[in-house]
Design a protein around this motif. Structure first.
Motif, mmCIF file in Angstrom:
data_model
loop_
_atom_site.group_PDB
_atom_site.id
_atom_site.type_symbol
_atom_site.label_atom_id
_atom_site.label_comp_id
_atom_site.label_asym_id
_atom_site.label_seq_id
_atom_site.Cartn_x
_atom_site.Cartn_y
_atom_site.Cartn_z
ATOM 1 N N ARG A 153 5.511 4.209 2.112
ATOM 2 C CA ARG A 153 6.064 5.581 2.807
ATOM 3 C C ARG A 153 6.638 5.145 4.220
ATOM 4 O O ARG A 153 7.658 5.641 4.557
ATOM 5 C CB ARG A 153 4.894 6.490 2.942
ATOM 6 C CG ARG A 153 4.543 6.878 1.697
ATOM 7 C CD ARG A 153 3.383 8.272 1.975
ATOM 8 N NE ARG A 153 2.704 8.848 0.522
ATOM 9 C CZ ARG A 153 2.305 9.986 0.384
ATOM 10 N NH1 ARG A 153 1.831 10.306 1.629
ATOM 11 N NH2 ARG A 153 2.074 10.521 -0.547
ATOM 12 N N ASP A 154 5.862 4.380 5.100
ATOM 13 C CA ASP A 154 6.699 4.013 6.310
ATOM 14 C C ASP A 154 7.846 3.205 5.942
ATOM 15 O O ASP A 154 8.782 3.375 6.877
ATOM 16 C CB ASP A 154 5.457 3.197 7.042
ATOM 17 C CG ASP A 154 4.283 4.032 7.355
ATOM 18 O OD1 ASP A 154 4.193 5.136 7.509
ATOM 19 O OD2 ASP A 154 3.206 3.443 7.869
ATOM 20 N N TYR B 226 6.142 13.010 -2.925
ATOM 21 C CA TYR B 226 5.215 11.945 -3.247
ATOM 22 C C TYR B 226 4.292 12.689 -3.760
ATOM 23 O O TYR B 226 3.708 13.662 -3.956
ATOM 24 C CB TYR B 226 4.659 11.399 -1.890
ATOM 25 C CG TYR B 226 5.515 10.840 -1.026
ATOM 26 C CD1 TYR B 226 6.197 9.274 -1.244
ATOM 27 C CD2 TYR B 226 6.107 11.150 0.065
ATOM 28 C CE1 TYR B 226 6.957 8.780 -0.564
ATOM 29 C CE2 TYR B 226 7.011 10.429 0.923
ATOM 30 C CZ TYR B 226 7.323 9.287 0.728
ATOM 31 O OH TYR B 226 8.225 8.680 1.421
ATOM 32 N N ASP C 280 5.728 6.791 -7.417
ATOM 33 C CA ASP C 280 5.057 6.669 -6.089
ATOM 34 C C ASP C 280 6.153 7.646 -5.293
ATOM 35 O O ASP C 280 5.632 8.106 -4.249
ATOM 36 C CB ASP C 280 5.188 5.408 -5.409
ATOM 37 C CG ASP C 280 3.934 4.493 -6.163
ATOM 38 O OD1 ASP C 280 2.837 5.127 -6.389
ATOM 39 O OD2 ASP C 280 4.165 3.310 -6.592
ATOM 40 N N SER D 183 1.066 -0.954 0.086
ATOM 41 C CA SER D 183 -0.077 -0.197 0.025
ATOM 42 C C SER D 183 0.952 1.340 -0.018
ATOM 43 O O SER D 183 2.130 1.495 0.362
ATOM 44 C CB SER D 183 -1.165 0.064 1.311
ATOM 45 O OG SER D 183 -0.253 0.275 2.263
ATOM 46 N N ILE D 184 0.164 2.353 -0.156
ATOM 47 C CA ILE D 184 0.952 3.779 -0.272
ATOM 48 C C ILE D 184 1.759 3.822 1.012
ATOM 49 O O ILE D 184 2.756 4.322 1.481
ATOM 50 C CB ILE D 184 0.069 4.833 -0.824
ATOM 51 C CG1 ILE D 184 -0.440 4.750 -2.128
ATOM 52 C CG2 ILE D 184 0.603 6.416 -0.410
ATOM 53 C CD1 ILE D 184 0.719 4.871 -3.157
ATOM 54 N N GLN D 185 0.806 3.625 2.178
ATOM 55 C CA GLN D 185 1.078 3.871 3.626
ATOM 56 C C GLN D 185 2.301 3.053 3.918
ATOM 57 O O GLN D 185 3.424 3.364 4.734
ATOM 58 C CB GLN D 185 0.240 3.888 4.508
ATOM 59 C CG GLN D 185 0.411 4.551 5.703
ATOM 60 C CD GLN D 185 0.818 5.999 5.746
ATOM 61 O OE1 GLN D 185 0.106 7.000 5.091
ATOM 62 N NE2 GLN D 185 1.870 6.425 5.885
ATOM 63 N N GLU D 186 2.149 1.847 3.309
ATOM 64 C CA GLU D 186 3.299 0.777 3.717
ATOM 65 C C GLU D 186 4.706 1.228 3.169
ATOM 66 O O GLU D 186 5.630 1.225 3.817
ATOM 67 C CB GLU D 186 2.922 -0.610 3.249
ATOM 68 C CG GLU D 186 1.717 -1.342 4.234
ATOM 69 C CD GLU D 186 1.335 -2.358 3.636
ATOM 70 O OE1 GLU D 186 0.851 -3.410 4.347
ATOM 71 O OE2 GLU D 186 1.082 -2.739 2.267
#
Length: 111
Positions: free
Chosen positions: A20-21, A47, A60, A15-18
């Motif tokens: 970025r994290d 981003y 991304d 996922s996008i959040q995964e």
């Protein structure tokens, strides 16, 4: 001053959040732990602002890293530490086939 700009997509299924994290919490500490990273004068990750558009962004993330000169850039990217510690981690969050890199010299038009 030399700047390298690198654009890339995340690993499929992430996922996008995964993404970025992972880049912030796992990968960045690996990079900045090696002594050669001290040659980086500025480091920015950008981003896409809106994932809700009908057109999917080509990347991304875009990374920009500034160096005093090309020798300093090469000392980082060609170092044993980068090859053995930083580069192997890229497969964990980056679609390696998507990576685009451009080494630049900035010309400031408006400041």
């Amino acid at each position: 001053m030399i700047k390298v700009v690198i654009g890339f997509k995340r690993q499929q299924g992430m996922s996008i959040q995964e993404f970025r994290d992972y880049r912030r919490d796992v990968h960045a500490p690996i990079l900045f732990a090696i002594p050669e990273a001290k040659k980086i004068r500025r480091f920015v990750v950008s981003y896409p602002a809106d994932y809700a558009t009908s057109e999917e962004p080509r990347f991304d993330a875009m990374v920009e890293a500034w160096f005093d000169n090309s020798d300093d850039m090469h000392k980082l990217f060609l170092s044993d530490n980068f090859a053995t510690k930083v580069d192997p981690d890229h497969v964990n969050f980056i679609d390696l086939a998507s990576v685009v890199r451009l080494v630049t010299e900035e010309v400031i038009v408006v400041e």
